[in-house]
Enzyme design. Structure first.
Site, PDB file in Angstrom:
ATOM      1  N   LYS A  18     -58.056  35.251  53.893  1.00  0.00           N
ATOM      2  CA  LYS A  18     -58.569  33.678  53.084  1.00  0.00           C
ATOM      3  C   LYS A  18     -57.246  33.898  52.407  1.00  0.00           C
ATOM      4  O   LYS A  18     -57.852  33.986  50.694  1.00  0.00           O
ATOM      5  CB  LYS A  18     -59.749  34.136  52.455  1.00  0.00           C
ATOM      6  CG  LYS A  18     -60.216  32.885  51.884  1.00  0.00           C
ATOM      7  CD  LYS A  18     -61.921  33.173  51.683  1.00  0.00           C
ATOM      8  CE  LYS A  18     -63.081  32.368  50.922  1.00  0.00           C
ATOM      9  NZ  LYS A  18     -63.052  30.594  51.670  1.00  0.00           N
TER      10      LYS A  18
HETATM   11  N1  PMP Z   1     -64.145  29.267  57.264  1.00  0.00           N
HETATM   12  C1  PMP Z   1     -63.666  29.120  56.283  1.00  0.00           C
HETATM   13  C2  PMP Z   1     -62.159  28.555  56.562  1.00  0.00           C
HETATM   14  C3  PMP Z   1     -64.134  29.161  54.464  1.00  0.00           C
HETATM   15  O1  PMP Z   1     -63.444  28.954  54.008  1.00  0.00           O
HETATM   16  C4  PMP Z   1     -65.652  29.724  54.786  1.00  0.00           C
HETATM   17  C5  PMP Z   1     -65.648  29.615  53.251  1.00  0.00           C
HETATM   18  N2  PMP Z   1     -65.644  31.263  52.678  1.00  0.00           N
HETATM   19  C6  PMP Z   1     -66.525  29.503  55.437  1.00  0.00           C
HETATM   20  C7  PMP Z   1     -65.793  29.472  56.969  1.00  0.00           C
HETATM   21  C8  PMP Z   1     -67.560  30.258  55.307  1.00  0.00           C
HETATM   22  O2  PMP Z   1     -67.238  31.679  55.289  1.00  0.00           O
HETATM   23  P1  PMP Z   1     -68.181  32.600  54.093  1.00  0.00           P
HETATM   24  O3  PMP Z   1     -69.627  32.261  54.687  1.00  0.00           O
HETATM   25  O4  PMP Z   1     -67.820  34.141  54.399  1.00  0.00           O
HETATM   26  O5  PMP Z   1     -68.884  32.074  52.574  1.00  0.00           O
END
Ligand code: PMP
Length: 304
Positions: free
Chosen positions: A157
């Site tokens: 991330k």
């Molecule tokens: N894809 C992207 C690109 C994101 O930024 C997020 C948010 N974190 C998600 C998917 C969903 O991830 P999560 O359910 O862990 O928040």
């Protein structure tokens, strides 16, 4: 943004307005920054952070991928996160962690910079708006292609990934839509700018595999576990663009977005407006996050 009181920065709490950095901060110039998002929910036993260890594990994996030395262990970060919510006396909140190369050196190499780690929490409603849960959002397939993981490791991330997301988001908003859907370089369904995506067709739930170049969402994983526990047929598979349009149900998942229905894509209405599988998953998600399902208590870290 609704400010709360204190921000955790490099191991201590500072006032919200005092959490400042220099304009020549290295990470701001070269995107050497990773982040993580969590939510804390109101339960009958007080506030509880949802899937805290899994989020911290992903944060540490992002750091590992980028050779970033955070200087804190997983348990130190978890305890800081709990203390942050407590300090701010939040019943329910969104939590953001970030680690970046600090002020001091310039030039692309980040490894000579110190790393700053910070976390903040504040009151933040559903990312795609209150109506996204049941009424649903209108999305468009973006002309921007999701970055290929040979160029950037999309399972980490990193702030850099969100330049691609922001281009897609702005394009969707400018065209009058609420959100974008990104395809990968093979033309297959990937994800939203900040959400994973699921579809339902003939009662079968599916989502793109991690190998499609997406972030492995923790909400996505939660939905997958619900499907297994509820006996909903599920698989991870690639979907072509036209399969988006012919879905019976379509929804985004994410920590910020929650579970948001997609009611229209590129001017095509999805299904017949009925969302029975999505509705069931939405109910489970709400009950699990608010501590109302015993088997999912293991996902909650009570703050008090
Ligand atoms: N894809 C992207 C690109 C994101 O930024 C997020 C948010 N974190 C998600 C998917 C969903 O991830 P999560 O359910 O862990 O928040």
């Amino acid at each position: 943004m609704r400010a709360s009181s204190k921000i955790w920065m490099d191991g201590r709490f500072v006032e919200w307005d005092g959490a400042k950095i220099h304009v020549l901060t290295h990470g701001l110039h070269y995107a050497y920054a990773i982040f993580e998002s969590l939510r804390c929910f109101r339960t009958s036993r007080g506030p509880a952070i949802f899937r805290l260890p899994e989020h911290m594990e992903r944060f540490l994996n992002s750091a590992r991928t980028y050779r970033m030395n955070l200087g804190y262990s997983k348990s130190e970060l978890e305890e800081a996160c709990v203390a942050l919510v407590k300090q701010n006396k939040m019943e329910e909140c969104y939590i953001r962690l970030i680690a970046f190369s600090a002020y001091g050196e310039m030039g692309v190499n980040p490894l000579s910079s110190k790393i700053t780690v910070a976390m903040a929490c504040w009151d933040w409603g559903p990312y795609l708006g209150k109506d996204s849960e049941y009424k649903g959002v209108r999305a468009m397939v973006s002309s921007w292609v999701r970055v290929d993981s040979r160029s950037l490791p999309m399972q980490a991330k990193c702030v850099a990934n969100y330049a691609n997301s922001a281009l897609a988001k702005m394009e969707a908003l400018a065209a009058g839509y609420d959100e974008a859907i990104l395809l990968n370089p093979h033309g297959m369904l990937a994800e939203g700018p900040g959400e994973n995506i699921f579809r339902v067709k003939d009662g079968v739930l599916s989502t793109p595999p991690a190998s499609s170049g997406i972030l492995r969402g923790i909400t996505r994983d939660t939905i997958i576990q619900f499907a297994a526990d509820e006996g909903i047929r599920f698989y991870r598979n690639d979907s072509a663009r036209e399969e988006i349009y012919t879905s019976d149900e379509l929804f985004f998942t994410g920590t910020a977005a929650g579970i948001a229905r997609i009611r229209e894509v590129d001017g095509r209405r999805i299904g017949n407006g009925q969302y029975p599988v999505t509705e069931k998953l939405q109910r489970l998600y709400k009950d699990a996050t608010h501590g109302r399902i015993r088997r999912y208590q293991r996902w909650l870290r009570y703050v008090n």
